[in-house]
Design an enzyme around this catalytic site. Structure first.
Site, short mmCIF file in Angstrom:
data_model
loop_
_atom_site.label_atom_id
_atom_site.label_comp_id
_atom_site.label_asym_id
_atom_site.label_seq_id
_atom_site.Cartn_x
_atom_site.Cartn_y
_atom_site.Cartn_z
N TYR A 136 0.85 -1.20 0.00
CA TYR A 136 0.00 0.00 0.00
C TYR A 136 0.88 1.24 0.00
O TYR A 136 1.61 1.51 0.96
CB TYR A 136 -0.91 -0.04 1.23
CG TYR A 136 -1.81 1.14 1.46
CD1 TYR A 136 -2.11 2.06 0.45
CD2 TYR A 136 -2.41 1.34 2.70
CE1 TYR A 136 -2.94 3.14 0.67
CE2 TYR A 136 -3.25 2.42 2.94
CZ TYR A 136 -3.51 3.31 1.93
OH TYR A 136 -4.34 4.38 2.16
N LYS A 164 -1.72 -1.33 -3.85
CA LYS A 164 -2.75 -0.31 -3.70
C LYS A 164 -2.11 1.06 -3.91
O LYS A 164 -1.21 1.45 -3.17
CB LYS A 164 -3.40 -0.38 -2.32
CG LYS A 164 -4.45 0.71 -2.08
CD LYS A 164 -5.01 0.66 -0.66
CE LYS A 164 -5.97 1.83 -0.42
NZ LYS A 164 -6.44 1.88 0.98
#
Length: 306
Positions: A136, A164
């Protein structure tokens, strides 16, 4: 390792609190069931939107367990990141033991490791925990960007299954998609306003804040784009545009928790140091939500007329 299809919509769930700051598990379970019924492709508890920074490790795992117990047939992706590799490893292992299907790992914040440090951090967790893991990147919260070379290097690890992207840098995101097209590696939007542009260059879906409030519309937009119907996807994107903007006028999850309260999905209580949405933004958020409800009614009427 369990295979997960990372195509689609994965709401970044809120953690509802009672007025005294304790976790409202009844509302949490009900919300998980509401989102599953709306057709989302998975759930992501205890990420940034879930106020993981103010949960104890035990609370963190209790939230993951509650969401797993509440749903029937969607994967649960537990946020388990930390700026301390040993702590992230412990949270990841405990989340795996609790039954999580995958992990979302924010990059180490505050201490700002160099790119080799990021590789070492993620590799240590991927080596130790046999679950699909999502890297992420959100530099606005962490102070450090995960560079494309780093993301591509990590994509070769069998347990690093997705990335992400919440950098706001379409050139960087497009490069990562381009360079991992031959890998079994998903790229997911972490910024609702960027989801459709990312899908247009080959992203697989989104971990979405807006999907907490408008799960059906978000699923319809992403589903249309993934099936190649970009005209419909654009129409829905523009319908949702005011909501995307309204949910980020203050630090996430302040606005989305207020939106959840307005819609009757849960309380707006936050743990300190976060505060309730300011009055100057509250009226606008109400107007945005009311407009979306009016459009829902108009769509239902048009469908009935057919």
């Amino acid at each position: 390792m369990t295979d997960i299809d990372f195509r689609g919509v994965f709401p970044a769930m809120c953690t509802p609190f009672e007025q005294d700051g304790s976790i409202d598990f009844e509302t949490l379970r009900r919300d998980a069931q509401r989102l599953e019924s709306a057709g989302v492709d998975g759930l992501v508890p205890v990420g940034s939107t879930g106020e993981s920074a103010t949960l104890s490790h035990d609370e963190h795992i209790e939230v993951v367990e509650a969401v797993i117990d509440a749903v029937d047939d969607v994967p649960v992706i537990a946020g388990s990141g930390s700026n301390n590799t040993a702590e992230a490893l412990e949270l990841s292992q405990r989340s795996a033991d609790a039954g999580a299907d995958a992990l979302l790992l924010i990059s180490p914040y505050y201490n700002k490791p160099e790119q080799q440090g990021l590789v070492d951090h993620y590799t240590a967790i991927a080596d130790a925990v046999d679950l699909p893991q999502i890297v992420y990147n959100v530099p606005s919260r962490t102070g450090q960007n995960i560079e494309p070379d780093t993301a591509v290097e990590l994509s070769s690890h069998p347990n690093v299954a997705a990335y992400k992207a919440a950098s706001g840098d379409m050139n960087q995101i497009s490069e990562i998609i381009e360079r991992t097209r031959d890998e079994e590696f998903a790229v997911l939007s972490g910024d609702d306003g960027m989801t459709l542009p990312m899908l247009s260059v080959g992203a697989d879906g989104c971990i979405s804040v807006a999907a907490n409030v408008e799960p059906e519309r978000t699923c319809a937009m992403v589903g249309a784009a993934l099936s190649g119907d970009f005209e419909r996807a654009r129409d829905i994107h523009h319908e949702l545009g005011p909501l995307f903007r309204a949910l980020f006028v203050e630090t996430n999850p302040i606005p989305v928790k207020e939106a959840m309260r307005i819609r009757g999905y849960g309380p707006a209580h936050l743990r300190s140091p976060l505060t309730r949405l300011s009055d100057e933004h509250l009226d606008h958020l109400r107007d945005v939500l009311a407009t979306l409800e009016t459009e829902d009614l108009e769509d239902e009427y048009a469908e009935a007329e057919r």
